[in-house]
Write a protein that holds these residues in place. Structure first.
Motif, PDB file in Angstrom:
ATOM      1  N   HIS A 121       0.838  -1.202   0.000  1.00  0.00           N
ATOM      2  CA  HIS A 121       0.000   0.000   0.000  1.00  0.00           C
ATOM      3  C   HIS A 121       0.876   1.256   0.000  1.00  0.00           C
ATOM      4  O   HIS A 121       0.659   2.181  -0.801  1.00  0.00           O
ATOM      5  N   CYS A 122       1.873   1.298   0.873  1.00  0.00           N
ATOM      6  CA  CYS A 122       2.744   2.480   0.971  1.00  0.00           C
ATOM      7  C   CYS A 122       3.519   2.708  -0.324  1.00  0.00           C
ATOM      8  O   CYS A 122       3.726   3.858  -0.732  1.00  0.00           O
ATOM      9  N   ALA A 123       3.971   1.628  -0.966  1.00  0.00           N
ATOM     10  CA  ALA A 123       4.706   1.768  -2.221  1.00  0.00           C
ATOM     11  C   ALA A 123       3.821   2.383  -3.303  1.00  0.00           C
ATOM     12  O   ALA A 123       4.262   3.272  -4.051  1.00  0.00           O
ATOM     13  N   HIS A 124       2.576   1.935  -3.387  1.00  0.00           N
ATOM     14  CA  HIS A 124       1.635   2.512  -4.355  1.00  0.00           C
ATOM     15  C   HIS A 124       1.390   3.987  -4.055  1.00  0.00           C
ATOM     16  O   HIS A 124       1.390   4.827  -4.961  1.00  0.00           O
ATOM     17  N   VAL A 125       1.164   4.294  -2.787  1.00  0.00           N
ATOM     18  CA  VAL A 125       0.892   5.678  -2.397  1.00  0.00           C
ATOM     19  C   VAL A 125       2.095   6.563  -2.699  1.00  0.00           C
ATOM     20  O   VAL A 125       1.957   7.666  -3.251  1.00  0.00           O
ATOM     21  N   ALA A 126       3.294   6.100  -2.367  1.00  0.00           N
ATOM     22  CA  ALA A 126       4.507   6.895  -2.576  1.00  0.00           C
ATOM     23  C   ALA A 126       4.739   7.171  -4.059  1.00  0.00           C
ATOM     24  O   ALA A 126       5.042   8.307  -4.454  1.00  0.00           O
ATOM     25  N   ALA A 127       4.615   6.137  -4.885  1.00  0.00           N
ATOM     26  CA  ALA A 127       4.839   6.307  -6.320  1.00  0.00           C
ATOM     27  C   ALA A 127       3.796   7.233  -6.938  1.00  0.00           C
ATOM     28  O   ALA A 127       4.123   8.119  -7.741  1.00  0.00           O
ATOM     29  N   THR A 128       2.537   7.030  -6.568  1.00  0.00           N
ATOM     30  CA  THR A 128       1.463   7.870  -7.114  1.00  0.00           C
ATOM     31  C   THR A 128       1.608   9.310  -6.648  1.00  0.00           C
ATOM     32  O   THR A 128       1.440  10.247  -7.434  1.00  0.00           O
ATOM     33  N   ALA A 129       1.958   9.506  -5.384  1.00  0.00           N
ATOM     34  CA  ALA A 129       2.124  10.857  -4.850  1.00  0.00           C
ATOM     35  C   ALA A 129       3.282  11.571  -5.545  1.00  0.00           C
ATOM     36  O   ALA A 129       3.205  12.778  -5.824  1.00  0.00           O
ATOM     37  N   HIS A 130       4.359  10.848  -5.827  1.00  0.00           N
ATOM     38  CA  HIS A 130       5.505  11.442  -6.524  1.00  0.00           C
ATOM     39  C   HIS A 130       5.077  11.985  -7.891  1.00  0.00           C
ATOM     40  O   HIS A 130       5.370  13.138  -8.245  1.00  0.00           O
ATOM     41  N   VAL A 131       4.383  11.164  -8.660  1.00  0.00           N
ATOM     42  CA  VAL A 131       3.997  11.546 -10.022  1.00  0.00           C
ATOM     43  C   VAL A 131       2.934  12.647 -10.012  1.00  0.00           C
ATOM     44  O   VAL A 131       3.037  13.631 -10.752  1.00  0.00           O
ATOM     45  N   LEU A 132       1.910  12.499  -9.154  1.00  0.00           N
ATOM     46  CA  LEU A 132       0.837  13.494  -9.136  1.00  0.00           C
ATOM     47  C   LEU A 132       1.317  14.849  -8.625  1.00  0.00           C
ATOM     48  O   LEU A 132       0.847  15.899  -9.083  1.00  0.00           O
ATOM     49  N   THR A 133       2.231  14.845  -7.670  1.00  0.00           N
ATOM     50  CA  THR A 133       2.769  16.115  -7.173  1.00  0.00           C
ATOM     51  C   THR A 133       3.487  16.858  -8.291  1.00  0.00           C
ATOM     52  O   THR A 133       3.348  18.079  -8.437  1.00  0.00           O
ATOM     53  N   ALA A 134       4.249  16.121  -9.087  1.00  0.00           N
ATOM     54  CA  ALA A 134       4.980  16.744 -10.191  1.00  0.00           C
ATOM     55  C   ALA A 134       4.032  17.303 -11.245  1.00  0.00           C
ATOM     56  O   ALA A 134       4.309  18.345 -11.849  1.00  0.00           O
ATOM     57  N   LYS A 135       2.892  16.643 -11.462  1.00  0.00           N
ATOM     58  CA  LYS A 135       2.014  17.017 -12.571  1.00  0.00           C
ATOM     59  C   LYS A 135       0.845  17.918 -12.184  1.00  0.00           C
ATOM     60  O   LYS A 135       0.259  18.581 -13.049  1.00  0.00           O
ATOM     61  N   LEU A 136       0.510  17.948 -10.889  1.00  0.00           N
ATOM     62  CA  LEU A 136      -0.693  18.685 -10.489  1.00  0.00           C
ATOM     63  C   LEU A 136      -0.429  19.871  -9.578  1.00  0.00           C
ATOM     64  O   LEU A 136      -1.306  20.714  -9.408  1.00  0.00           O
ATOM     65  N   THR A 137       0.746  19.937  -8.960  1.00  0.00           N
ATOM     66  CA  THR A 137       0.994  20.987  -7.968  1.00  0.00           C
ATOM     67  C   THR A 137       2.370  21.617  -8.182  1.00  0.00           C
ATOM     68  O   THR A 137       3.141  21.173  -9.035  1.00  0.00           O
ATOM     69  N   ASN A 138       2.652  22.604  -7.384  1.00  0.00           N
ATOM     70  CA  ASN A 138       3.981  23.205  -7.369  1.00  0.00           C
ATOM     71  C   ASN A 138       4.860  22.602  -6.276  1.00  0.00           C
ATOM     72  O   ASN A 138       5.940  23.108  -5.988  1.00  0.00           O
ATOM     73  N   GLY A 139       4.376  21.529  -5.652  1.00  0.00           N
ATOM     74  CA  GLY A 139       5.103  20.892  -4.571  1.00  0.00           C
ATOM     75  C   GLY A 139       6.281  20.078  -5.065  1.00  0.00           C
ATOM     76  O   GLY A 139       6.488  19.888  -6.267  1.00  0.00           O
ATOM     77  N   ASP A 140       7.063  19.559  -4.130  1.00  0.00           N
ATOM     78  CA  ASP A 140       8.262  18.789  -4.426  1.00  0.00           C
ATOM     79  C   ASP A 140       7.943  17.295  -4.497  1.00  0.00           C
ATOM     80  O   ASP A 140       7.532  16.704  -3.489  1.00  0.00           O
ATOM     81  N   PRO A 141       8.132  16.650  -5.645  1.00  0.00           N
ATOM     82  CA  PRO A 141       7.827  15.217  -5.770  1.00  0.00           C
ATOM     83  C   PRO A 141       8.607  14.334  -4.808  1.00  0.00           C
ATOM     84  O   PRO A 141       8.108  13.304  -4.351  1.00  0.00           O
ATOM     85  N   GLU A 142       9.867  14.723  -4.485  1.00  0.00           N
ATOM     86  CA  GLU A 142      10.682  13.928  -3.573  1.00  0.00           C
ATOM     87  C   GLU A 142      10.078  13.918  -2.166  1.00  0.00           C
ATOM     88  O   GLU A 142      10.044  12.891  -1.489  1.00  0.00           O
ATOM     89  N   THR A 143       9.595  15.079  -1.742  1.00  0.00           N
ATOM     90  CA  THR A 143       8.937  15.166  -0.433  1.00  0.00           C
ATOM     91  C   THR A 143       7.680  14.316  -0.420  1.00  0.00           C
ATOM     92  O   THR A 143       7.392  13.624   0.560  1.00  0.00           O
ATOM     93  N   ALA A 144       6.931  14.355  -1.520  1.00  0.00           N
ATOM     94  CA  ALA A 144       5.695  13.571  -1.610  1.00  0.00           C
ATOM     95  C   ALA A 144       5.979  12.076  -1.547  1.00  0.00           C
ATOM     96  O   ALA A 144       5.263  11.321  -0.866  1.00  0.00           O
ATOM     97  N   MET A 145       7.018  11.621  -2.243  1.00  0.00           N
ATOM     98  CA  MET A 145       7.351  10.192  -2.210  1.00  0.00           C
ATOM     99  C   MET A 145       7.786   9.776  -0.811  1.00  0.00           C
ATOM    100  O   MET A 145       7.375   8.711  -0.314  1.00  0.00           O
ATOM    101  N   PHE A 146       8.613  10.602  -0.176  1.00  0.00           N
ATOM    102  CA  PHE A 146       9.054  10.318   1.191  1.00  0.00           C
ATOM    103  C   PHE A 146       7.842  10.212   2.117  1.00  0.00           C
ATOM    104  O   PHE A 146       7.731   9.284   2.925  1.00  0.00           O
TER     105      PHE A 146
END
Length: 278
Positions: A121-146
């Protein structure tokens, strides 16, 4: 001592910083601390990582994932992988190994299954958060994956204590939500030295208010959690909660549907999830 009393005692100990970690986890925490030393340079980091097989394997796998390897040239050694990823991603990888090790120390077969499900579950969430942060927000994808990797770290810690207290989770997820989630989660995050922006994103997730389109990393984290095909064993399933899945992907984010965005990002999410599961 009854089950709820044990649960409250573990939560109270965690709140005081009295955490019990297996030996292999303690060793990985020392590696994490060494990599966080401002005097540690990339060549030294590569040598430290090469001494840890689990960290080495995951470092190379993530460096070769579609999210990080845009050129397509395969990396087959740790040194080059470390140079490509840098310290921030390396810290994320080391933390992911620590979190995973908490589950691998469990001897109870049923609890090991829960830990494996929680990590998937965490791996799916981390990977999805990394990609969506990069494409939908001005946030940092690395922080989102962490944040995705560590957002359930309190659950891993609790599962690691079930060998000592076999009936600890006999009451189901309600006990976790009532007595343990935030207190235990916050204590383990502090022990792992999780940066404040990551902690803030997870705190936002705990409030559970969906914002579409997402603005903050906390918003993305909640969205990624709802979209995960593997539910956390510490939560109600997506179907029971009446959220996620088909209803979410039919909502529009800006000028593009979430379904279309996820379709376009499928390979990036899949390869990064696979790399985290190594």
């Amino acid at each position: 001592m009854d089950r709820l009393e044990i649960f409250r005692n573990i939560a109270s100990q965690a709140g005081r910083g009295e955490l019990v970690f297996p030996a292999n986890v303690s060793a990985s925490i020392k590696l994490q601390q060494a990599l966080s030393d401002p005097d540690c340079h990339l060549e030294q980091a590569a040598k430290l990582v090469m001494a840890e097989p689990l960290v080495s394997a995951r470092t190379v796998a993530i460096a070769n994932s579609a999210a990080y390897n845009r050129s397509g040239g395969e990396i087959n050694n740790v040194r080059v992988a470390v140079m490509r990823l840098g310290f921030r991603t390396l810290n994320t990888i080391t933390t992911s190994v620590i979190v995973r090790q908490l589950g691998r120390t469990i001897s109870n077969p049923a609890m090991r299954i829960k830990a494996a499900q929680l990590w998937e579950h965490c791996a799916h969430v981390a990977a999805t958060a990394h990609v969506l942060t990069a494409k939908l927000t001005n946030g940092d994808p690395e922080t989102a994956m962490f944040a995705g990797i560590v957002h359930e770290v309190g659950g891993f810690y609790l599962l690691s204590r079930t060998d000592e207290f076999p009936d600890l989770l006999a009451g189901g997820v309600e006990d976790w939500a009532e007595y343990g989630e935030k207190m235990i989660g916050r204590a383990v995050l502090k022990k792992l030295g999780v940066p404040q922006p990551v902690t803030e994103a997870i705190e936002s997730l705990w409030h559970g208010v969906r914002v579409l389109p997402p603005v903050t990393i906390g918003d993305v984290l909640l969205l990624a959690k709802e979209l995960s095909p593997v539910p956390s064993p510490f939560q109600r399933t997506v179907a029971e909660a009446g959220i996620g899945g088909e209803s979410l992907v039919d909502d529009y984010i800006g000028d593009q549907s979430l379904r279309g965005l996820l379709d376009d990002s499928e390979e990036q999410i899949r390869s990064l999830t696979t790399a985290l599961l190594v």
